[in-house]
Design a protein around this motif. Sequence first.
Motif, PDB file in Angstrom:
ATOM      1  N   THR A  56       0.844  -1.190   0.000  1.00 18.94           N
ATOM      2  CA  THR A  56       0.000   0.000   0.000  1.00 18.94           C
ATOM      3  C   THR A  56       0.879   1.240   0.000  1.00 18.94           C
ATOM      4  O   THR A  56       2.111   1.155  -0.010  1.00 18.94           O
ATOM      5  CB  THR A  56      -0.977   0.002   1.190  1.00 18.94           C
ATOM      6  N   TYR A  57       0.221   2.402   0.010  1.00 20.28           N
ATOM      7  CA  TYR A  57       0.919   3.681  -0.027  1.00 20.28           C
ATOM      8  C   TYR A  57       1.057   4.246   1.387  1.00 20.28           C
ATOM      9  O   TYR A  57       0.236   3.961   2.264  1.00 20.28           O
ATOM     10  CB  TYR A  57       0.155   4.673  -0.914  1.00 20.28           C
ATOM     11  N   GLY A  58       2.060   5.088   1.582  1.00 18.12           N
ATOM     12  CA  GLY A  58       2.330   5.638   2.903  1.00 18.12           C
ATOM     13  C   GLY A  58       1.517   6.860   3.259  1.00 18.12           C
ATOM     14  O   GLY A  58       1.876   7.596   4.173  1.00 18.12           O
ATOM     15  N   ASP A  59       0.399   7.088   2.549  1.00 23.55           N
ATOM     16  CA  ASP A  59      -0.408   8.276   2.847  1.00 23.55           C
ATOM     17  C   ASP A  59      -1.909   7.991   2.871  1.00 23.55           C
ATOM     18  O   ASP A  59      -2.716   8.924   2.822  1.00 23.55           O
ATOM     19  CB  ASP A  59      -0.124   9.382   1.828  1.00 23.55           C
ATOM     20  N   MET A  84      -6.398  -5.143  -6.254  1.00 28.61           N
ATOM     21  CA  MET A  84      -6.351  -3.749  -5.830  1.00 28.61           C
ATOM     22  C   MET A  84      -7.626  -3.425  -5.069  1.00 28.61           C
ATOM     23  O   MET A  84      -8.707  -3.869  -5.445  1.00 28.61           O
ATOM     24  CB  MET A  84      -6.235  -2.831  -7.048  1.00 28.61           C
ATOM     25  N   THR A  85      -7.502  -2.654  -4.009  1.00 26.56           N
ATOM     26  CA  THR A  85      -8.695  -2.176  -3.325  1.00 26.56           C
ATOM     27  C   THR A  85      -9.247  -0.971  -4.076  1.00 26.56           C
ATOM     28  O   THR A  85      -8.530   0.018  -4.285  1.00 26.56           O
ATOM     29  CB  THR A  85      -8.378  -1.791  -1.870  1.00 26.56           C
ATOM     30  N   GLY A  86     -10.492  -1.076  -4.489  1.00 23.29           N
ATOM     31  CA  GLY A  86     -11.143   0.030  -5.178  1.00 23.29           C
ATOM     32  C   GLY A  86     -12.060   0.778  -4.233  1.00 23.29           C
ATOM     33  O   GLY A  86     -12.749   0.171  -3.408  1.00 23.29           O
ATOM     34  N   GLY A 130      -5.221   1.753  -3.068  1.00 21.28           N
ATOM     35  CA  GLY A 130      -4.072   1.098  -2.450  1.00 21.28           C
ATOM     36  C   GLY A 130      -4.477  -0.251  -1.875  1.00 21.28           C
ATOM     37  O   GLY A 130      -5.353  -0.927  -2.401  1.00 21.28           O
ATOM     38  N   PHE A 131      -3.834  -0.664  -0.789  1.00 19.31           N
ATOM     39  CA  PHE A 131      -4.143  -1.917  -0.099  1.00 19.31           C
ATOM     40  C   PHE A 131      -4.253  -3.074  -1.103  1.00 19.31           C
ATOM     41  O   PHE A 131      -5.307  -3.666  -1.295  1.00 19.31           O
ATOM     42  CB  PHE A 131      -5.410  -1.771   0.748  1.00 19.31           C
ATOM     43  N   PHE A 132      -3.119  -3.363  -1.726  1.00 15.82           N
ATOM     44  CA  PHE A 132      -3.008  -4.433  -2.710  1.00 15.82           C
ATOM     45  C   PHE A 132      -2.631  -5.755  -2.034  1.00 15.82           C
ATOM     46  O   PHE A 132      -1.976  -5.769  -0.991  1.00 15.82           O
ATOM     47  CB  PHE A 132      -1.898  -4.125  -3.719  1.00 15.82           C
ATOM     48  N   VAL A 133      -2.990  -6.854  -2.699  1.00 13.11           N
ATOM     49  CA  VAL A 133      -2.382  -8.163  -2.445  1.00 13.11           C
ATOM     50  C   VAL A 133      -1.828  -8.620  -3.786  1.00 13.11           C
ATOM     51  O   VAL A 133      -2.500  -8.508  -4.814  1.00 13.11           O
ATOM     52  CB  VAL A 133      -3.381  -9.199  -1.910  1.00 13.11           C
ATOM     53  N   MET A 134      -0.583  -9.141  -3.776  1.00 15.19           N
ATOM     54  CA  MET A 134       0.065  -9.480  -5.041  1.00 15.19           C
ATOM     55  C   MET A 134       0.812 -10.802  -4.962  1.00 15.19           C
ATOM     56  O   MET A 134       1.338 -11.171  -3.910  1.00 15.19           O
ATOM     57  CB  MET A 134       1.064  -8.383  -5.429  1.00 15.19           C
TER      58      MET A 134
END
Length: 259
Positions: A126-129, A152-154, A187-191
Motif C-alpha cells: 500500500t501507499y504511505g499516505d 487492488m482495493t477500489g 491502495g491496499f493491494f495483495v500481489m
Amino acid sequence: MKVVILCGGKGTRIREITEDIPKPLIIIDGRPMVWHIMNIYYHHGFNDFILPIGYKGQKIKEYFINSPWMNYDMIIDNREGDFKITFLRGSNKWRITFIDAGEESMTGSRIKKIEPYIEDDEFMLTYGDGLADINIQKLLEFHREKGKIATMTGVKAKSQYGILKISNGIAEKFVEKPETDQIINGGFFVMHKEIFKYIDDEKGNCVFEKEPLEKLVEDKQLAVYLHQGFWAAIDTYKDYIELNENWDFIKKRIYENKD
C-alpha cells in the motif's frame, strides 16, 4: 507475509508540511501516518513490514529507532553502574526492513527494488499516505478466491466540488464532496510474486500505476476488491486538516471495526 508500504514520495502538493519531513511522517494524533498504516495491518495479524524509503528516508529510520523511548513509559536504572532500560508496557512487536529505493525513483521502480526481500509467493502493498477501515483478512480471502496476480482495493471517488440538489428552481440540499460512481485506486493491494515480471525498471522511471497496472488489466490479471467503508488519503493540506478534525471518528473506524 510481507507488507510493503511505499514511503519514498516527496509530497510536493503538501509542501507546507513535507518541506522538512517525508510524507509518511505527517503526524496524526501524535503518531506518523506510516505508524497508523502499520497498525491497520498489525490489527489484523500482520507484523513483517518492508519500507522502501527515498525522500528524507533517514528520518523514517530515526523515528522507528527512537520510537520506543519516545512513546512508551520506561525505567532507566543505573544504580549498580549497569545501565538498564525497562519498558513498562510493551511496544508493537513488528519487524521492519528499510530499503533505500532512491530519492527520485517512481513507484514501480521502488516496488522492483524490494523483489529480493519477498520470500513468500504473496505479499501486500500500500501507499504511505492512505488510511482505511478495511478488513485485511477479507481482502486476502478475496484475492485468493479470484486467483489473479494482483488485487487492488477500489474505493468510490469523491467529487472535488460541492453539489446542489435543486427542485423547481429551489435549492434543497448542498452536498460537499459527494461520492461518485467512479472507482479509483485505494491502495491496499495483495500481489503474487509474478507482479515483478510486469515491472520494467528503467533508470527508476517505472510508474506502477501506468504500464504495470495497465498490462495487468489487459491480461485480465487485476482483481478489484470494492471497499465501501472509510477511506482517506493525504494529498493536500486540506486533506490533512480534515483528517485531524475527524480523527476521533476515524480512529474508531480503523481500530474498532472488524467487519
